[in-house]
Design a protein around this motif. Sequence first.
Motif, PDB file in Angstrom:
ATOM      1  N   ILE A 131       1.035   4.874   0.665  1.00 45.78           N
ATOM      2  CA  ILE A 131       0.148   3.876   1.287  1.00 45.78           C
ATOM      3  C   ILE A 131      -1.014   3.535   0.357  1.00 45.78           C
ATOM      4  N   GLY A 132      -1.532   4.555  -0.351  1.00 46.16           N
ATOM      5  CA  GLY A 132      -2.639   4.333  -1.280  1.00 46.16           C
ATOM      6  C   GLY A 132      -2.225   3.673  -2.583  1.00 46.16           C
ATOM      7  N   GLY A 133      -0.920   3.464  -2.774  1.00 40.43           N
ATOM      8  CA  GLY A 133      -0.442   2.793  -3.981  1.00 40.43           C
ATOM      9  C   GLY A 133      -0.319   3.697  -5.194  1.00 40.43           C
ATOM     10  N   MET A 134      -0.413   5.004  -5.004  1.00 42.42           N
ATOM     11  CA  MET A 134      -0.394   5.916  -6.142  1.00 42.42           C
ATOM     12  C   MET A 134       1.000   6.182  -6.694  1.00 42.42           C
ATOM     13  N   THR A 135       2.039   5.671  -6.030  1.00 39.91           N
ATOM     14  CA  THR A 135       3.391   5.786  -6.570  1.00 39.91           C
ATOM     15  C   THR A 135       3.712   4.608  -7.490  1.00 39.91           C
ATOM     16  N   ASP A 136       2.759   3.712  -7.679  1.00 40.17           N
ATOM     17  CA  ASP A 136       2.914   2.566  -8.571  1.00 40.17           C
ATOM     18  C   ASP A 136       2.216   2.889  -9.887  1.00 40.17           C
ATOM     19  N   PRO A 137       2.979   3.208 -10.940  1.00 38.78           N
ATOM     20  CA  PRO A 137       2.361   3.566 -12.221  1.00 38.78           C
ATOM     21  C   PRO A 137       1.401   2.512 -12.760  1.00 38.78           C
ATOM     22  N   ALA A 138       1.672   1.247 -12.494  1.00 38.68           N
ATOM     23  CA  ALA A 138       0.790   0.180 -12.980  1.00 38.68           C
ATOM     24  C   ALA A 138      -0.591   0.292 -12.347  1.00 38.68           C
ATOM     25  N   ARG A 139      -0.647   0.706 -11.105  1.00 33.58           N
ATOM     26  CA  ARG A 139      -1.936   0.849 -10.418  1.00 33.58           C
ATOM     27  C   ARG A 139      -2.744   2.000 -11.035  1.00 33.58           C
ATOM     28  N   VAL A 140      -2.056   3.091 -11.340  1.00 34.46           N
ATOM     29  CA  VAL A 140      -2.732   4.240 -11.951  1.00 34.46           C
ATOM     30  C   VAL A 140      -3.208   3.881 -13.355  1.00 34.46           C
ATOM     31  N   ARG A 141      -2.355   3.237 -14.145  1.00 37.19           N
ATOM     32  CA  ARG A 141      -2.773   2.824 -15.489  1.00 37.19           C
ATOM     33  C   ARG A 141      -3.913   1.809 -15.403  1.00 37.19           C
ATOM     34  N   GLY A 142      -3.909   0.976 -14.353  1.00 35.50           N
ATOM     35  CA  GLY A 142      -5.007   0.032 -14.150  1.00 35.50           C
ATOM     36  C   GLY A 142      -6.328   0.746 -13.923  1.00 35.50           C
ATOM     37  N   PHE A 143      -6.282   1.889 -13.251  1.00 36.34           N
ATOM     38  CA  PHE A 143      -7.499   2.681 -13.053  1.00 36.34           C
ATOM     39  C   PHE A 143      -7.994   3.245 -14.380  1.00 36.34           C
ATOM     40  N   LEU A 144      -7.073   3.624 -15.248  1.00 38.29           N
ATOM     41  CA  LEU A 144      -7.443   4.216 -16.533  1.00 38.29           C
ATOM     42  C   LEU A 144      -7.876   3.169 -17.555  1.00 38.29           C
ATOM     43  N   ASP A 145      -7.640   1.899 -17.283  1.00 40.85           N
ATOM     44  CA  ASP A 145      -7.989   0.798 -18.189  1.00 40.85           C
ATOM     45  C   ASP A 145      -9.421   0.339 -17.900  1.00 40.85           C
ATOM     46  N   LEU A 146     -10.387   1.125 -18.338  1.00 41.93           N
ATOM     47  CA  LEU A 146     -11.791   0.859 -18.015  1.00 41.93           C
ATOM     48  C   LEU A 146     -12.316  -0.449 -18.593  1.00 41.93           C
ATOM     49  N   PHE A 147     -11.776  -0.870 -19.728  1.00 43.13           N
ATOM     50  CA  PHE A 147     -12.323  -2.057 -20.386  1.00 43.13           C
ATOM     51  C   PHE A 147     -11.395  -3.264 -20.286  1.00 43.13           C
ATOM     52  N   GLY A 148     -10.382  -3.161 -19.425  1.00 38.52           N
ATOM     53  CA  GLY A 148      -9.452  -4.274 -19.228  1.00 38.52           C
ATOM     54  C   GLY A 148      -9.480  -4.702 -17.779  1.00 38.52           C
ATOM     55  N   ASP A 149      -8.323  -4.755 -17.191  1.00 38.35           N
ATOM     56  CA  ASP A 149      -8.181  -5.168 -15.790  1.00 38.35           C
ATOM     57  C   ASP A 149      -8.275  -3.922 -14.911  1.00 38.35           C
ATOM     58  N   TRP A 150      -9.491  -3.398 -14.741  1.00 34.86           N
ATOM     59  CA  TRP A 150      -9.710  -2.132 -14.047  1.00 34.86           C
ATOM     60  C   TRP A 150      -9.388  -2.248 -12.564  1.00 34.86           C
ATOM     61  N   ASP A 151      -8.640  -1.259 -12.046  1.00 37.33           N
ATOM     62  CA  ASP A 151      -8.254  -1.225 -10.629  1.00 37.33           C
ATOM     63  C   ASP A 151      -8.898   0.022 -10.002  1.00 37.33           C
ATOM     64  N   PRO A 152      -9.850  -0.133  -9.082  1.00 37.35           N
ATOM     65  CA  PRO A 152     -10.575   1.008  -8.521  1.00 37.35           C
ATOM     66  C   PRO A 152      -9.835   1.762  -7.417  1.00 37.35           C
ATOM     67  N   THR A 153      -8.601   1.369  -7.102  1.00 38.16           N
ATOM     68  CA  THR A 153      -7.886   1.974  -5.966  1.00 38.16           C
ATOM     69  C   THR A 153      -7.837   3.492  -6.059  1.00 38.16           C
ATOM     70  N   LEU A 154      -7.522   4.024  -7.229  1.00 42.17           N
ATOM     71  CA  LEU A 154      -7.416   5.470  -7.389  1.00 42.17           C
ATOM     72  C   LEU A 154      -8.745   6.165  -7.094  1.00 42.17           C
ATOM     73  N   ALA A 155      -9.852   5.526  -7.406  1.00 43.76           N
ATOM     74  CA  ALA A 155     -11.159   6.111  -7.104  1.00 43.76           C
ATOM     75  C   ALA A 155     -11.340   6.290  -5.595  1.00 43.76           C
ATOM     76  N   PHE A 156     -10.863   5.324  -4.820  1.00 39.50           N
ATOM     77  CA  PHE A 156     -10.958   5.440  -3.360  1.00 39.50           C
ATOM     78  C   PHE A 156     -10.043   6.547  -2.834  1.00 39.50           C
ATOM     79  N   VAL A 157      -8.844   6.670  -3.409  1.00 40.41           N
ATOM     80  CA  VAL A 157      -7.924   7.740  -3.007  1.00 40.41           C
ATOM     81  C   VAL A 157      -8.542   9.097  -3.336  1.00 40.41           C
ATOM     82  N   MET A 158      -9.106   9.222  -4.533  1.00 46.12           N
ATOM     83  CA  MET A 158      -9.761  10.485  -4.921  1.00 46.12           C
ATOM     84  C   MET A 158     -10.964  10.769  -4.022  1.00 46.12           C
ATOM     85  N   GLY A 159     -11.714   9.747  -3.697  1.00 44.39           N
ATOM     86  CA  GLY A 159     -12.867   9.924  -2.811  1.00 44.39           C
ATOM     87  C   GLY A 159     -12.452  10.415  -1.430  1.00 44.39           C
ATOM     88  N   ALA A 160     -11.376   9.856  -0.903  1.00 48.12           N
ATOM     89  CA  ALA A 160     -10.879  10.309   0.397  1.00 48.12           C
ATOM     90  C   ALA A 160     -10.429  11.766   0.315  1.00 48.12           C
TER      91      ALA A 160
END
Length: 137
Positions: free
Chosen positions: A19-48
């Motif tokens: 549900i949090g989208g963490m099974t989508d590798p592109a979403r996780v790599r998007g979180f790690l791409d701080l200077f590109g197309d950053w995706d904060p979803t993983l930060a919310f999952v970690m916060g929860a």
Amino acid sequence: MKTLASLVAGIIFGAGLTIGGMTDPARVRGFLDLFGDWDPTLAFVMGAALIVMAIAWRVVPGMARPLFDDDFHIPGKSELTPSLIGGAVLFGVGWGIAGLCPGPGFAALAIEPLSAAIFVVSMLVGMALLRLMEGKS
């Protein structure tokens, strides 16, 4: 009952990752791409997850024992070893390349079986090689 509780917890964990989208590798790599197309979803999952664990760390000391076991199995503090640091680095590099870590990797088997299976088999082979190198069976 302990096995059933573990199964239910695993299903809830896998569903949460999905549900949090963490099974989508592109979403996780998007979180790690701080200077590109950053995706904060993983930060919310970690916060929860941090909120849930903060509650658990407050509740556990007041419990006499866990619901489905005789004792709590809470890890003690340990020293940082070269093996631990090397494993953490290897985990981080693998996570950045694949966009998956063990939990989401197994959960992704239900969504994208082929690509997830490559990751899971590689992870299991790596774990087996480590055991062989360390002389453990």
